[in-house]
Design a protein around this motif. Structure first.
Motif, PDB file in Angstrom:
ATOM      1  N   PRO A 145       1.003  -1.211   0.075  1.00 45.68           N
ATOM      2  CA  PRO A 145       0.327  -0.055  -0.415  1.00 45.68           C
ATOM      3  C   PRO A 145       0.500   1.139  -0.200  1.00 45.68           C
ATOM      4  CG  PRO A 145       0.172  -1.030   1.795  1.00 45.68           C
ATOM      5  CD  PRO A 145       0.950  -2.217   1.725  1.00 45.68           C
ATOM      6  N   LYS A 146       0.179   2.444  -0.457  1.00 47.09           N
ATOM      7  CA  LYS A 146       0.819   3.296  -0.435  1.00 47.09           C
ATOM      8  C   LYS A 146       1.209   4.665   1.291  1.00 47.09           C
ATOM      9  CE  LYS A 146      -0.080   8.701  -1.644  1.00 47.09           C
ATOM     10  NZ  LYS A 146       0.947   8.796  -2.593  1.00 47.09           N
ATOM     11  N   HIS A 147       2.462   4.274   1.315  1.00 46.09           N
ATOM     12  CA  HIS A 147       3.069   4.785   2.309  1.00 46.09           C
ATOM     13  C   HIS A 147       3.275   6.829   2.270  1.00 46.09           C
ATOM     14  CE1 HIS A 147       4.691   5.333   5.955  1.00 46.09           C
ATOM     15  NE2 HIS A 147       4.648   4.095   6.517  1.00 46.09           N
ATOM     16  N   SER A 148       2.505   7.137   3.082  1.00 40.83           N
ATOM     17  CA  SER A 148       3.796   8.842   3.160  1.00 40.83           C
ATOM     18  C   SER A 148       4.741   8.891   3.362  1.00 40.83           C
ATOM     19  CB  SER A 148       2.802   9.619   3.167  1.00 40.83           C
ATOM     20  OG  SER A 148       1.707   9.749   4.929  1.00 40.83           O
ATOM     21  N   GLN A 149       5.399   9.998   3.383  1.00 42.73           N
ATOM     22  CA  GLN A 149       6.732  10.311   4.150  1.00 42.73           C
ATOM     23  C   GLN A 149       7.556   9.026   4.322  1.00 42.73           C
ATOM     24  OE1 GLN A 149       5.946  13.635   4.118  1.00 42.73           O
ATOM     25  NE2 GLN A 149       7.922  13.227   5.826  1.00 42.73           N
ATOM     26  N   ALA A 150       8.061   8.096   3.178  1.00 44.85           N
ATOM     27  CA  ALA A 150       8.517   7.737   3.175  1.00 44.85           C
ATOM     28  C   ALA A 150       9.179   7.171   1.617  1.00 44.85           C
ATOM     29  CB  ALA A 150       7.981   5.433   3.669  1.00 44.85           C
ATOM     30  N   LEU A 167      13.958   1.363  -5.908  1.00 51.56           N
ATOM     31  CA  LEU A 167      13.995   2.271  -4.806  1.00 51.56           C
ATOM     32  C   LEU A 167      12.883   3.250  -5.301  1.00 51.56           C
ATOM     33  CD1 LEU A 167      14.844   4.061  -2.539  1.00 51.56           C
ATOM     34  CD2 LEU A 167      15.811   5.875  -3.655  1.00 51.56           C
ATOM     35  N   ILE A 168      11.694   3.383  -4.706  1.00 55.04           N
ATOM     36  CA  ILE A 168      10.095   3.952  -4.575  1.00 55.04           C
ATOM     37  C   ILE A 168      10.471   4.998  -3.655  1.00 55.04           C
ATOM     38  CG2 ILE A 168       7.756   3.599  -5.470  1.00 55.04           C
ATOM     39  CD1 ILE A 168       8.658   0.006  -5.721  1.00 55.04           C
ATOM     40  N   PRO A 169      10.751   5.975  -4.216  1.00 49.84           N
ATOM     41  CA  PRO A 169      10.337   7.193  -3.081  1.00 49.84           C
ATOM     42  C   PRO A 169      10.068   7.873  -2.425  1.00 49.84           C
ATOM     43  CG  PRO A 169      11.955   7.760  -5.706  1.00 49.84           C
ATOM     44  CD  PRO A 169      11.039   6.547  -5.559  1.00 49.84           C
ATOM     45  N   TYR A 170       8.062   7.342  -3.024  1.00 56.63           N
ATOM     46  CA  TYR A 170       6.984   8.971  -2.846  1.00 56.63           C
ATOM     47  C   TYR A 170       5.934   8.200  -2.444  1.00 56.63           C
ATOM     48  CZ  TYR A 170       9.578  11.803  -5.440  1.00 56.63           C
ATOM     49  OH  TYR A 170      10.169  12.238  -5.931  1.00 56.63           O
ATOM     50  N   GLY A 171       6.891   6.195  -1.738  1.00 49.09           N
ATOM     51  CA  GLY A 171       5.840   5.641  -1.172  1.00 49.09           C
ATOM     52  C   GLY A 171       4.416   5.182  -1.893  1.00 49.09           C
ATOM     53  N   SER A 172       5.341   5.167  -3.327  1.00 38.65           N
ATOM     54  CA  SER A 172       3.960   4.976  -3.094  1.00 38.65           C
ATOM     55  C   SER A 172       3.220   3.798  -3.606  1.00 38.65           C
ATOM     56  CB  SER A 172       4.119   5.235  -5.496  1.00 38.65           C
ATOM     57  OG  SER A 172       3.965   6.284  -5.648  1.00 38.65           O
ATOM     58  N   SER A 173       1.823   3.190  -4.328  1.00 38.87           N
ATOM     59  CA  SER A 173       1.901   1.864  -3.848  1.00 38.87           C
ATOM     60  C   SER A 173       2.000   0.885  -5.021  1.00 38.87           C
ATOM     61  CB  SER A 173       0.245   1.738  -4.332  1.00 38.87           C
ATOM     62  OG  SER A 173      -0.058  -0.028  -4.042  1.00 38.87           O
ATOM     63  N   HIS A 174       2.093  -0.433  -5.060  1.00 40.12           N
ATOM     64  CA  HIS A 174       3.138  -1.191  -6.122  1.00 40.12           C
ATOM     65  C   HIS A 174       2.887  -2.783  -5.903  1.00 40.12           C
ATOM     66  CE1 HIS A 174       6.258  -0.733  -3.093  1.00 40.12           C
ATOM     67  NE2 HIS A 174       6.543  -1.846  -3.440  1.00 40.12           N
ATOM     68  N   GLY A 227      12.234  -2.714   2.364  1.00 40.95           N
ATOM     69  CA  GLY A 227      11.854  -1.934   3.850  1.00 40.95           C
ATOM     70  C   GLY A 227      11.575  -0.694   3.479  1.00 40.95           C
ATOM     71  N   HIS A 228      12.053   0.392   3.716  1.00 41.24           N
ATOM     72  CA  HIS A 228      11.418   1.096   3.809  1.00 41.24           C
ATOM     73  C   HIS A 228      12.506   2.579   4.627  1.00 41.24           C
ATOM     74  CE1 HIS A 228       7.983   1.917   6.592  1.00 41.24           C
ATOM     75  NE2 HIS A 228       9.297   2.960   6.976  1.00 41.24           N
TER      76      HIS A 228
END
Length: 313
Positions: free
Chosen positions: A32-37, A67-74, A118-119
């Protein structure tokens, strides 16, 4: 001053480990999407396919990292997919309790996909042009690793430590993942885009000097004229060069950086609001509070309260 160090300390970069995997086909998970990560997946063995924001599909093989910088859902899966069960569902169904290896499928190690996932967390509401300019995802493959020994060595050490059960192995992986993130920033990930310009800004004789002055003394009453004079450029040429490399005017960068420093001081110290205002270059607590609330959507006292409640929960 090491400007990159100051930026990462201020936004409070920290690595966190989700889990280590042993997935045997068929398998698929929606993260899921995760802001600030900024999320990452590092393939130790096997193969994985990543679908970011339902349209970017990337194949990863052993030794590759995304690396997925903006915490986008994937979606991560054994084959290209746009839909998959939610991570929470997968964790519940697998009985995973947050420790050890997350196992999905028939459990055959010789045919499994083994990953470290991880993040990187950032301070709540923190941001910087260096992070904002990152592309929607970054893939590290063998070519980039071969050209950058420090990056390659950090990933090799993660691979070596991943399936050790010795004390401190998870802590070591977290710290090494931070090294990987910092090294990617230092190298300049997107050589044709704004990220590379920001790296050039740090290394540019004039703009880099101005950034060093701002970061060393954000509380100083800098003006455009004063900064231009310090780097021996005309006002107009300096402003044009600074904006061309940083993406913001010098005074806008200064005002935004002061608020980022203030955010860190409010969240991490016992300084009074007046002390924070002074350290951030504001003439009065009232003007500082207005600027802080305008930027972050709440007054500094409320932000401090939220940070303390979050840390105590």
């Amino acid at each position: 001053m090491d400007i990159l160090d100051d930026i990462l300390d201020t936004i409070d970069l920290k690595g966190s480990l989700y889990f280590r995997t042993e997935f045997s086909a068929p398998w698929a998970v929606t993260v899921p999407k995760h802001s600030q990560a900024a999320r990452f997946h590092f393939v130790i063995q096997g193969q994985s396919f990543i679908c970011v924001d339902s349209h970017h599909k990337v194949e990863l093989n052993a030794g590759d990292l995304i690396l997925i910088p903006y915490g986008s859902s994937h979606v991560i899966a054994d084959s290209p997919k746009e839909k998959a069960p939610a991570l929470e569902t997968v964790l519940t169904d697998s009985g995973y309790r947050g420790e050890g290896v997350l196992v999905l499928g028939n459990g055959r190690q010789d045919h499994s996909t083994q990953m470290v996932c991880g993040h990187f967390n950032f301070r709540s509401k923190a941001e910087h042009p260096l992070i904002n300019a990152l592309p929607s995802y970054v893939v590290v493959r063998s070519g980039m690793r071969a050209q950058n020994p420090l990056l390659d060595n950090a990933l090799r050490m993660i691979s070596r430590i991943t399936y050790e059960s010795s004390i401190g192995s998870n802590a070591a992986i977290k710290r090494l993942s931070e090294v990987v993130f910092i090294e990617l920033l230092r190298l300049g990930i997107d050589e044709n885009g704004p990220k590379k310009s920001l790296i050039h800004a740090l290394n540019d004789r004039s703009v880099g000097r101005a950034l060093s002055l701002i970061h060393s003394s954000p509380e100083y009453p800098w003006s455009l004229d004063a900064l231009a004079s310090e780097v021996a450029m005309s006002r107009s040429r300096f402003a044009e060069r600074f904006k061309g490399l940083v993406g913001k005017s010098p005074m806008l960068y200064l005002s935004e950086w002061r608020l980022q420093k203030a955010l860190a001081l409010v969240g991490d110290t016992q300084c009074s609001i007046q002390q924070v205002a002074n350290l951030a270059g504001y003439r009065s607590p009232s003007s500082f509070t207005r600027a802080f609330q305008g930027r972050f959507g709440m007054p500094p006292k409320k932000y401090r309260e939220e940070v303390r409640n979050e840390r105590s929960s």
